[in-house]
Structure formats: structure tokens, C-alpha cells
Scaffold this motif. Sequence first.
Motif, PDB file in Angstrom:
ATOM      1  N   ASN A 233      78.167 -73.001  28.675  1.00 21.56           N
ATOM      2  CA  ASN A 233      78.270 -74.455  28.580  1.00 21.56           C
ATOM      3  C   ASN A 233      77.040 -75.109  27.966  1.00 21.56           C
ATOM      4  OD1 ASN A 233      80.824 -74.513  29.833  1.00 21.56           O
ATOM      5  ND2 ASN A 233      79.863 -74.362  31.862  1.00 21.56           N
ATOM      6  N   SER A 234      75.982 -74.329  27.746  1.00 26.51           N
ATOM      7  CA  SER A 234      74.744 -74.915  27.233  1.00 26.51           C
ATOM      8  C   SER A 234      74.704 -74.885  25.707  1.00 26.51           C
ATOM      9  CB  SER A 234      73.541 -74.156  27.788  1.00 26.51           C
ATOM     10  OG  SER A 234      73.469 -72.857  27.239  1.00 26.51           O
ATOM     11  N   LYS A 235      73.969 -75.815  25.140  1.00 31.39           N
ATOM     12  CA  LYS A 235      73.797 -75.848  23.693  1.00 31.39           C
ATOM     13  C   LYS A 235      73.096 -74.585  23.203  1.00 31.39           C
ATOM     14  CE  LYS A 235      73.585 -80.863  22.985  1.00 31.39           C
ATOM     15  NZ  LYS A 235      72.753 -81.972  22.462  1.00 31.39           N
ATOM     16  N   SER A 236      72.097 -74.124  23.952  1.00 32.25           N
ATOM     17  CA  SER A 236      71.323 -72.975  23.503  1.00 32.25           C
ATOM     18  C   SER A 236      72.183 -71.720  23.420  1.00 32.25           C
ATOM     19  CB  SER A 236      70.126 -72.743  24.437  1.00 32.25           C
ATOM     20  OG  SER A 236      70.561 -72.542  25.772  1.00 32.25           O
ATOM     21  N   ALA A 237      73.100 -71.534  24.396  1.00 29.99           N
ATOM     22  CA  ALA A 237      73.989 -70.378  24.358  1.00 29.99           C
ATOM     23  C   ALA A 237      74.939 -70.467  23.171  1.00 29.99           C
ATOM     24  CB  ALA A 237      74.763 -70.265  25.666  1.00 29.99           C
ATOM     25  N   SER A 238      75.459 -71.656  22.906  1.00 27.91           N
ATOM     26  CA  SER A 238      76.357 -71.842  21.766  1.00 27.91           C
ATOM     27  C   SER A 238      75.637 -71.565  20.455  1.00 27.91           C
ATOM     28  CB  SER A 238      76.916 -73.267  21.765  1.00 27.91           C
ATOM     29  OG  SER A 238      77.733 -73.492  22.885  1.00 27.91           O
ATOM     30  N   GLN A 239      74.395 -72.004  20.370  1.00 28.46           N
ATOM     31  CA  GLN A 239      73.611 -71.759  19.169  1.00 28.46           C
ATOM     32  C   GLN A 239      73.348 -70.272  18.989  1.00 28.46           C
ATOM     33  OE1 GLN A 239      70.403 -74.277  20.278  1.00 28.46           O
ATOM     34  NE2 GLN A 239      71.526 -76.145  19.817  1.00 28.46           N
ATOM     35  N   LYS A 240      73.095 -69.577  20.098  1.00 29.16           N
ATOM     36  CA  LYS A 240      72.875 -68.132  20.030  1.00 29.16           C
ATOM     37  C   LYS A 240      74.136 -67.441  19.515  1.00 29.16           C
ATOM     38  CE  LYS A 240      70.642 -64.209  21.028  1.00 29.16           C
ATOM     39  NZ  LYS A 240      70.035 -63.945  22.335  1.00 29.16           N
ATOM     40  N   SER A 241      75.292 -67.873  19.991  1.00 27.45           N
ATOM     41  CA  SER A 241      76.555 -67.298  19.538  1.00 27.45           C
ATOM     42  C   SER A 241      76.736 -67.489  18.035  1.00 27.45           C
ATOM     43  CB  SER A 241      77.724 -67.945  20.290  1.00 27.45           C
ATOM     44  OG  SER A 241      78.951 -67.473  19.801  1.00 27.45           O
ATOM     45  N   GLU A 242      76.437 -68.665  17.559  1.00 26.74           N
ATOM     46  CA  GLU A 242      76.586 -68.941  16.132  1.00 26.74           C
ATOM     47  C   GLU A 242      75.640 -68.062  15.310  1.00 26.74           C
ATOM     48  OE1 GLU A 242      77.028 -72.804  13.240  1.00 26.74           O
ATOM     49  OE2 GLU A 242      75.613 -72.919  14.895  1.00 26.74           O
ATOM     50  N   ARG A 243      74.425 -67.883  15.773  1.00 31.11           N
ATOM     51  CA  ARG A 243      73.474 -67.047  15.041  1.00 31.11           C
ATOM     52  C   ARG A 243      73.950 -65.596  14.981  1.00 31.11           C
ATOM     53  NH1 ARG A 243      69.762 -70.083  18.051  1.00 31.11           N
ATOM     54  NH2 ARG A 243      69.163 -68.313  19.353  1.00 31.11           N
ATOM     55  N   ILE A 244      74.508 -65.100  16.079  1.00 30.95           N
ATOM     56  CA  ILE A 244      74.995 -63.718  16.085  1.00 30.95           C
ATOM     57  C   ILE A 244      76.187 -63.570  15.144  1.00 30.95           C
ATOM     58  CG2 ILE A 244      75.999 -61.891  17.510  1.00 30.95           C
ATOM     59  CD1 ILE A 244      74.356 -63.049  19.846  1.00 30.95           C
ATOM     60  N   GLN A 245      77.048 -64.585  15.091  1.00 33.56           N
ATOM     61  CA  GLN A 245      78.139 -64.573  14.114  1.00 33.56           C
ATOM     62  C   GLN A 245      77.609 -64.425  12.693  1.00 33.56           C
ATOM     63  OE1 GLN A 245      81.896 -66.972  14.180  1.00 33.56           O
ATOM     64  NE2 GLN A 245      80.580 -68.242  15.432  1.00 33.56           N
ATOM     65  N   GLN A 246      76.580 -65.186  12.380  1.00 36.51           N
ATOM     66  CA  GLN A 246      76.000 -65.143  11.038  1.00 36.51           C
ATOM     67  C   GLN A 246      75.410 -63.763  10.748  1.00 36.51           C
ATOM     68  OE1 GLN A 246      73.341 -68.413  11.591  1.00 36.51           O
ATOM     69  NE2 GLN A 246      74.899 -69.969  11.218  1.00 36.51           N
ATOM     70  N   ILE A 247      74.788 -63.170  11.747  1.00 39.34           N
ATOM     71  CA  ILE A 247      74.222 -61.825  11.585  1.00 39.34           C
ATOM     72  C   ILE A 247      75.339 -60.811  11.362  1.00 39.34           C
ATOM     73  CG2 ILE A 247      72.965 -59.986  12.792  1.00 39.34           C
ATOM     74  CD1 ILE A 247      71.401 -62.305  14.198  1.00 39.34           C
ATOM     75  N   LEU A 248      76.437 -60.948  12.102  1.00 39.96           N
ATOM     76  CA  LEU A 248      77.582 -60.054  11.920  1.00 39.96           C
ATOM     77  C   LEU A 248      78.124 -60.137  10.501  1.00 39.96           C
ATOM     78  CD1 LEU A 248      79.463 -60.495  15.297  1.00 39.96           C
ATOM     79  CD2 LEU A 248      78.958 -58.289  14.230  1.00 39.96           C
ATOM     80  N   GLU A 249      78.235 -61.340   9.979  1.00 40.05           N
ATOM     81  CA  GLU A 249      78.726 -61.510   8.608  1.00 40.05           C
ATOM     82  C   GLU A 249      77.834 -60.783   7.621  1.00 40.05           C
ATOM     83  OE1 GLU A 249      78.945 -65.682   8.107  1.00 40.05           O
ATOM     84  OE2 GLU A 249      80.590 -65.964   9.530  1.00 40.05           O
ATOM     85  N   ILE A 250      76.529 -60.848   7.833  1.00 41.94           N
ATOM     86  CA  ILE A 250      75.575 -60.161   6.960  1.00 41.94           C
ATOM     87  C   ILE A 250      75.708 -58.654   7.093  1.00 41.94           C
ATOM     88  CG2 ILE A 250      73.115 -59.746   6.557  1.00 41.94           C
ATOM     89  CD1 ILE A 250      72.652 -62.691   7.405  1.00 41.94           C
ATOM     90  N   GLU A 251      75.789 -58.161   8.346  1.00 35.96           N
ATOM     91  CA  GLU A 251      75.863 -56.722   8.584  1.00 35.96           C
ATOM     92  C   GLU A 251      77.163 -56.113   8.054  1.00 35.96           C
ATOM     93  OE1 GLU A 251      73.513 -54.605   9.935  1.00 35.96           O
ATOM     94  OE2 GLU A 251      72.224 -56.348   9.652  1.00 35.96           O
ATOM     95  N   LEU A 252      78.258 -56.867   8.146  1.00 35.82           N
ATOM     96  CA  LEU A 252      79.545 -56.363   7.675  1.00 35.82           C
ATOM     97  C   LEU A 252      79.582 -56.189   6.153  1.00 35.82           C
ATOM     98  CD1 LEU A 252      81.956 -58.380   9.966  1.00 35.82           C
ATOM     99  CD2 LEU A 252      81.834 -55.888   9.814  1.00 35.82           C
ATOM    100  N   LYS A 253      78.721 -56.906   5.460  1.00 39.74           N
ATOM    101  CA  LYS A 253      78.681 -56.788   3.989  1.00 39.74           C
ATOM    102  C   LYS A 253      77.861 -55.582   3.530  1.00 39.74           C
ATOM    103  CE  LYS A 253      79.209 -61.769   3.237  1.00 39.74           C
ATOM    104  NZ  LYS A 253      78.540 -63.011   2.752  1.00 39.74           N
ATOM    105  N   LYS A 254      77.106 -54.992   4.429  1.00 35.01           N
ATOM    106  CA  LYS A 254      76.285 -53.850   4.059  1.00 35.01           C
ATOM    107  C   LYS A 254      77.154 -52.601   3.918  1.00 35.01           C
ATOM    108  CE  LYS A 254      72.017 -55.450   6.244  1.00 35.01           C
ATOM    109  NZ  LYS A 254      70.971 -55.160   7.245  1.00 35.01           N
ATOM    110  N   PRO A 255      76.803 -51.707   3.005  1.00 33.56           N
ATOM    111  CA  PRO A 255      77.597 -50.468   2.857  1.00 33.56           C
ATOM    112  C   PRO A 255      77.479 -49.606   4.097  1.00 33.56           C
ATOM    113  CG  PRO A 255      75.574 -50.366   1.564  1.00 33.56           C
ATOM    114  CD  PRO A 255      75.675 -51.777   2.057  1.00 33.56           C
ATOM    115  N   VAL A 256      78.553 -48.883   4.389  1.00 33.76           N
ATOM    116  CA  VAL A 256      78.542 -47.965   5.527  1.00 33.76           C
ATOM    117  C   VAL A 256      77.630 -46.791   5.187  1.00 33.76           C
ATOM    118  CG1 VAL A 256      79.927 -46.464   6.988  1.00 33.76           C
ATOM    119  CG2 VAL A 256      80.845 -48.642   6.185  1.00 33.76           C
ATOM    120  N   CYS A 257      76.682 -46.495   6.064  1.00 33.35           N
ATOM    121  CA  CYS A 257      75.753 -45.398   5.787  1.00 33.35           C
ATOM    122  C   CYS A 257      76.413 -44.061   6.128  1.00 33.35           C
ATOM    123  CB  CYS A 257      74.468 -45.572   6.581  1.00 33.35           C
ATOM    124  SG  CYS A 257      74.719 -45.896   8.325  1.00 33.35           S
ATOM    125  N   ASN A 258      75.968 -43.032   5.444  1.00 33.53           N
ATOM    126  CA  ASN A 258      76.532 -41.693   5.642  1.00 33.53           C
ATOM    127  C   ASN A 258      75.626 -40.846   6.511  1.00 33.53           C
ATOM    128  OD1 ASN A 258      78.754 -42.224   3.870  1.00 33.53           O
ATOM    129  ND2 ASN A 258      77.357 -41.948   2.137  1.00 33.53           N
TER     130      ASN A 258
END
Length: 258
Positions: A233-258
Motif C-alpha cells: 500500500n505504500s508509495k515506496s513499495a509501488s516504486q520498487k515494483s516499477e523499477r524491478i519491472q524495468q529491470i526485467l524488461e532490460i534483462e529479457l532483451k539480453k541474449p541467453v548465455c550458453n
Amino acid sequence: MKIRFQLLNHCLDNQRFTIGVVSLFLGMTTVALADYQPPSEPSYPEEPTIISGTRGGCSKNGKAKLTTLAPQKHIGKTVSTHPTFAWFVPDAEALPMKFQLYPDDVNQNSQPIQNIELQTTPGIMTHSLSEDELGLSVGQRYLWQVVIICEPNHPSSAIIAQAYIDVVQESPDLKIALAAATNPVDRADIYADRGFWYDGFGEVVVGCGDDARHRELMLNLLTDLAKIEASGNSKSASQKSERIQQILEIELKKPVCN
């Protein structure tokens, strides 16, 4: 140890989060991996554990921010006295950085028990306590933070992110389950299912491993973390969630390592 930072003036749009998470799941291979299950009786930080600053990193470019990859809505647990800590760095430029670990007590002048000098690298960074040094104490809580020194001559420009960690005793049944695990993914599955964020994520955040599920589980755990923070319910938790979403988007674009 009480460290206070100014809250970011930004809220997460719940509808946008739901769409984002669904999109992430659609882009990921379906595998039978455990979800991260928060502790049944979670502990909560007395103060928000967020980043300082208002946008981006030192360069102020991009939407991703310096972020600790650990729970904020509740305090993450570990059964290791030498755990692995992980965070995300947005800046491509190599900059001075510090990893600092404090005992959580009422003394506002506490000195860090670790103060490690590092250099930033873009993306996910980690630091593990060496087995050769004194470990953390079972039954204790600690505050850890990472600090990017944007301008050495202007300390106030530093970017800071922090999180708490609780060190708990390993139970006999957890020890038995881990003894039967044959690889990092299996161990991470066990830890995540029993509410030990730092141990589960620590198993899969470093390297790729020989198991195709290795990177998949790391992304799944981050997705779980984003969902958990979004339910706060806090703003800080919501902001943390949004930041992790952004990180996921970045990580998903990286090539899968072998």
C-alpha cells in the motif's frame, strides 16, 4: 541504524503493472519452477528502504534506477552467514561504488561492519561475503546499501539504495531437503518455496550454470518480487515494483548465455 531518504514522488499505475507482468510472462518459457513464497510470519522494516535521488542514475539517462534486488515490502531472510547481495546499476559509465553493511540497532552513529570499494558495471551486480572473513550472526538483522559516487567532489550527488536482511537458523528439514538437491536451480527452488529470498536468488543470479532453467528461475523470482511489491500500500513499495519491472524488461532483451 536509522538512515532516512526522501521518498520519490511517483506512484505505480496498477493497471499498467498488470499489463506489464502479463507481457513478461508471455515472453518467458513456461517451466515447472517454484515461486518465491514470502515468510509465513514476515518482518517489516521500520523505515522505507528506497533509493535516493529522483531519476535515472548518475547520468540521469534511461528509466532504470539503482535498485537493490531484495524485498522491500517485507524483510528478506537468509540461512547463510555469508550471503550474496545483488543490485542493479543503470549507468554504462564505470563509476566508484561502495557496498556497506551495518548492524541494525538504535545507534544512529553505527559504523559499517563492511565498507567495500567497487567499480560499477551496467546491469546486475553482486557481492558475496567471503568465507575467509567473519560472517553474519544468526538471529540478527542488518542493513546493507550500495552507493554510487557520481561526483567525488560533491558527496551529496551520490545515489544510494538499501535493503534489510534477517539471518535465521537453518531448520533440520531444510538441511535434509538441500542435501538431496544436485544443482543450484534445485537449491534455489527449495529456498524460494520456503521464503529465503537471499539464498534462492543468490543461487541463480551469478552466472548461467549448465541448466537451461538457471536464467529462467532468476527472471521468475524477479517477477515474483515485482508482484509482491505491487501488492503493498505504500508509495515506496509501488516504486520498487516499477523499477524491478524495468529491470526485467532490460534483462529479457539480453541474449541467453550458453
